[in-house]
Design a protein around this motif. Structure first.
Motif, PDB file in Angstrom:
ATOM      1  N   GLN A  52       1.074  -1.261   0.047  1.00 19.34           N
ATOM      2  CA  GLN A  52      -0.059   0.198  -0.078  1.00 19.34           C
ATOM      3  C   GLN A  52       0.834   1.194   0.125  1.00 19.34           C
ATOM      4  O   GLN A  52       0.689   2.162  -0.765  1.00 19.34           O
ATOM      5  N   VAL A  53       2.033   1.400   0.723  1.00 19.65           N
ATOM      6  CA  VAL A  53       2.952   2.410   1.026  1.00 19.65           C
ATOM      7  C   VAL A  53       3.689   2.603   0.193  1.00 19.65           C
ATOM      8  O   VAL A  53       4.051   3.837  -0.425  1.00 19.65           O
ATOM      9  N   VAL A  54       4.356   1.557  -0.463  1.00 20.84           N
ATOM     10  CA  VAL A  54       5.580   1.818  -1.371  1.00 20.84           C
ATOM     11  C   VAL A  54       5.100   1.598  -2.683  1.00 20.84           C
ATOM     12  O   VAL A  54       5.581   2.267  -3.745  1.00 20.84           O
ATOM     13  N   GLU A  55       4.294   0.583  -2.995  1.00 23.45           N
ATOM     14  CA  GLU A  55       3.996   0.207  -4.365  1.00 23.45           C
ATOM     15  C   GLU A  55       2.777   0.816  -5.020  1.00 23.45           C
ATOM     16  O   GLU A  55       2.816   1.463  -5.956  1.00 23.45           O
ATOM     17  N   LEU A  56       1.703   0.704  -4.161  1.00 23.30           N
ATOM     18  CA  LEU A  56       0.303   1.075  -4.663  1.00 23.30           C
ATOM     19  C   LEU A  56       0.296   2.827  -4.801  1.00 23.30           C
ATOM     20  O   LEU A  56      -0.073   3.387  -5.799  1.00 23.30           O
ATOM     21  N   HIS A  57       0.494   3.177  -3.741  1.00 25.83           N
ATOM     22  CA  HIS A  57       0.671   4.799  -3.615  1.00 25.83           C
ATOM     23  C   HIS A  57       2.140   5.019  -3.236  1.00 25.83           C
ATOM     24  O   HIS A  57       2.760   4.513  -2.124  1.00 25.83           O
ATOM     25  N   PRO A  58       2.733   5.591  -3.927  1.00 24.85           N
ATOM     26  CA  PRO A  58       4.171   5.830  -3.599  1.00 24.85           C
ATOM     27  C   PRO A  58       4.317   6.776  -2.664  1.00 24.85           C
ATOM     28  O   PRO A  58       5.051   7.758  -3.117  1.00 24.85           O
ATOM     29  N   TRP A  59       4.045   6.577  -1.613  1.00 27.82           N
ATOM     30  CA  TRP A  59       4.276   7.444  -0.337  1.00 27.82           C
ATOM     31  C   TRP A  59       5.395   7.628   0.331  1.00 27.82           C
ATOM     32  O   TRP A  59       5.975   8.619   0.786  1.00 27.82           O
ATOM     33  N   MET A  60       6.177   6.229   0.073  1.00 24.72           N
ATOM     34  CA  MET A  60       7.574   6.152   0.642  1.00 24.72           C
ATOM     35  C   MET A  60       8.446   5.221  -0.130  1.00 24.72           C
ATOM     36  O   MET A  60       8.013   4.748  -1.044  1.00 24.72           O
ATOM     37  N   LEU A  64       0.599  10.694   9.187  1.00 25.93           N
ATOM     38  CA  LEU A  64       1.376  12.039   9.781  1.00 25.93           C
ATOM     39  C   LEU A  64       2.264  12.553   8.703  1.00 25.93           C
ATOM     40  O   LEU A  64       2.140  13.847   8.459  1.00 25.93           O
ATOM     41  N   ARG A  65       2.782  11.692   8.000  1.00 30.08           N
ATOM     42  CA  ARG A  65       3.819  12.169   7.100  1.00 30.08           C
ATOM     43  C   ARG A  65       3.240  12.571   5.918  1.00 30.08           C
ATOM     44  O   ARG A  65       3.500  13.882   5.171  1.00 30.08           O
TER      45      ARG A  65
END
Length: 189
Positions: A31-39, A68-69
């Motif tokens: 979710q955080v790295v691949e789908l939504h590149p938030w990190m 938060l980020r």
């Protein structure tokens, strides 16, 4: 729109993290790295480290830190609510069902079948993170292995297994030894 994405992403994490926080790590990473590149993957590894060090469930800590980020305090609240909503609903429902039908042999059989699956999910998450730490540039990058971190991990494992030391003391000693070796290697090179 970002609030809805945060809520739905961590709603999925909360809903499909059977086996707890360690089993949820691959889903959080997707979710955080691949789908939504938030990190980035490195930031995700740091996130897991921080989430493990802070008190509370790892998945909830990850949701709070990512929210938060991405969207400051409102994002943290919304991502955390997304992560805990399924647990609140499902645990309440399961507690009611268990109280009502706890003596049925079928229910006891289902619970016995779930145990190996949960262990496999936790093992898979642990191996995934160990692979990121040991092989940060992939399996072909053997020259980039963090030998100090790997040695500290195995030393802690051996000390805990063989001598039955206190786990917190063992991790602190191995961490201090690893830091010392890392600093010595940095000043020597």
């Amino acid at each position: 729109m970002i609030y809805l994405q945060l809520y739905l992403s961590f709603l999925q994490v909360g809903l499909f993290s059977v086996g707890g926080g360690y089993a949820a790590m691959p889903l959080i990473r997707s979710q955080v790295v691949e789908l939504h590149p938030w990190m980035t993957l490195q930031e995700f590894t740091n996130l897991i480290t921080i989430a493990e060090m802070t008190p509370g469930p790892i998945a909830v800590n990850c949701a709070t830190f990512v929210g938060l980020r991405i969207a400051q305090l409102p994002g943290a609240v919304i991502a955390t609510l997304g992560c805990i909503t399924p647990a609140l609903v499902l645990v309440s429902l399961l507690a009611w069902c268990y109280r009502r039908w706890r003596d049925l042999s079928v229910l006891q059989s289902v619970l016995a079948c779930l145990r190996p699956a949960v262990v496999a999910l936790i093992l898979g998450a642990g191996l995934s993170i160990l692979g990121i730490v040991v092989f940060p540039n992939g399996i072909l990058g053997l020259g980039s292995i963090d030998w100090i971190g790997t040695g500290s991990f195995f030393a802690a494992f051996i000390l805990l297994r063989k001598y039955k030391w206190n786990p917190i003391l063992t991790m602190c000693l191995c961490g201090a030894a690893g830091l010392g070796l890392h600093l010595l290697a940095g000043t020597a090179g």
